[in-house]
Design a protein around this motif. Sequence first.
Motif, mmCIF file in Angstrom:
data_model
loop_
_atom_site.group_PDB
_atom_site.id
_atom_site.type_symbol
_atom_site.label_atom_id
_atom_site.label_comp_id
_atom_site.label_asym_id
_atom_site.label_seq_id
_atom_site.Cartn_x
_atom_site.Cartn_y
_atom_site.Cartn_z
ATOM 1 N N ARG A 132 0.836 -1.190 0.000
ATOM 2 C CA ARG A 132 0.000 0.000 0.000
ATOM 3 C C ARG A 132 0.881 1.254 0.000
ATOM 4 N NH1 ARG A 132 -2.954 -3.208 -1.388
ATOM 5 N NH2 ARG A 132 -4.897 -3.978 -0.426
ATOM 6 N N ALA A 133 0.506 2.229 -0.844
ATOM 7 C CA ALA A 133 1.180 3.515 -0.876
ATOM 8 C C ALA A 133 0.239 4.527 -1.516
ATOM 9 C CB ALA A 133 2.484 3.429 -1.671
ATOM 10 N N PRO A 134 0.175 5.745 -0.989
ATOM 11 C CA PRO A 134 -0.772 6.737 -1.528
ATOM 12 C C PRO A 134 -0.613 7.019 -3.016
ATOM 13 C CG PRO A 134 0.169 7.494 0.547
ATOM 14 C CD PRO A 134 0.910 6.248 0.177
ATOM 15 N N LEU A 135 0.626 6.996 -3.507
ATOM 16 C CA LEU A 135 0.877 7.285 -4.924
ATOM 17 C C LEU A 135 1.015 6.012 -5.757
ATOM 18 C CD1 LEU A 135 3.309 10.330 -4.626
ATOM 19 C CD2 LEU A 135 0.826 10.315 -4.847
ATOM 20 N N GLY A 136 0.691 4.864 -5.165
ATOM 21 C CA GLY A 136 0.608 3.639 -5.936
ATOM 22 C C GLY A 136 1.839 2.749 -5.865
ATOM 23 N N VAL A 137 1.640 1.547 -6.381
ATOM 24 C CA VAL A 137 2.689 0.531 -6.481
ATOM 25 C C VAL A 137 2.942 0.300 -7.961
ATOM 26 C CG1 VAL A 137 3.396 -1.814 -5.889
ATOM 27 C CG2 VAL A 137 1.898 -0.521 -4.334
ATOM 28 N N HIS A 138 4.193 0.463 -8.397
ATOM 29 C CA HIS A 138 4.559 0.373 -9.813
ATOM 30 C C HIS A 138 5.624 -0.699 -10.005
ATOM 31 C CE1 HIS A 138 2.773 4.317 -9.250
ATOM 32 N NE2 HIS A 138 2.523 4.354 -10.542
#
Length: 286
Positions: free
Chosen positions: A123-129
């Motif tokens: 989980r991360a506010p700016l997403g997982v890439h």
Amino acid sequence: MSTAPSAEAARPRRRLRWAALAAVLLLAAWSFGIEPRWVAQRQVEVHLPGWQRPPLRVAVAGDWHLGRGGVMTPGHARAIVDAINAAAPDLVLLAGDFVAGDGDPARGALAPEAIAAALGRLRAPLGVHAVLGNHDWYHDGPAVAAALRQRGIVVLENQARAVDAGLWVAGIGDHSTGHSQPALALAAVPPGAQLLVLMHDPASLLDMNAVPGLAVAAHTHGGQVALPGIGALIVPGAAPRSWAYGWIEHAGMHAWVTSGLGTSVLPLRFNRRPEWVLFTIDGALG
């Protein structure tokens, strides 16, 4: 007159042999049983000229090589995911090689769906890439990418996307399997954007012009074995041996090469712990 060594004279040699055997056994126990599972959580501060944003926390993890019965079991992967989530990064970058070996279940590899289920908890506010690595392509690159996307992980294969106002992530395809196209990956990034470049193989640096921002790579495992005073014995792919681990530079472009989390070929590590890295990116000092 007998020339056979006396029992007293032979005793030091026997002790030396036993000591050598004990040293070999201890080294094997460490290299196969302890260090491959002793994950380091690196904290690295990066000061970038022209950085116009508040400090950004970016977690980078690569070379999972997830399977059963090996180093990176599902339980071990879940523990690492929990540790990354606990660090509360703003953004997570996954640098490829999710599959163990060639992905054959008969040799303990997990199906892409099972891998994605474990990593989809990140989980991360700016997403997982993510980008794909060579082992993902050895198995079935499109299937691995589809499974990751199904769990909400953004897979960038020679693509870039804006993740926040003025902040972009560019993902470069794997070099050793012929998928690396840096120019295509960076084509959509507007001038002046704050940029994070994610690649699997650091050899992609050989084919790209310098761009401002942070670049990260995996693939090398840091050599898995790094001898004191010598460094990594083997670095796979086209990257020079000096690019095995840590900060590297080519034509004005700097990148961090992580030692990764799993193992390949042999389930051992020596003097090169597995790691995930939490970067804190801020403007240049002074």
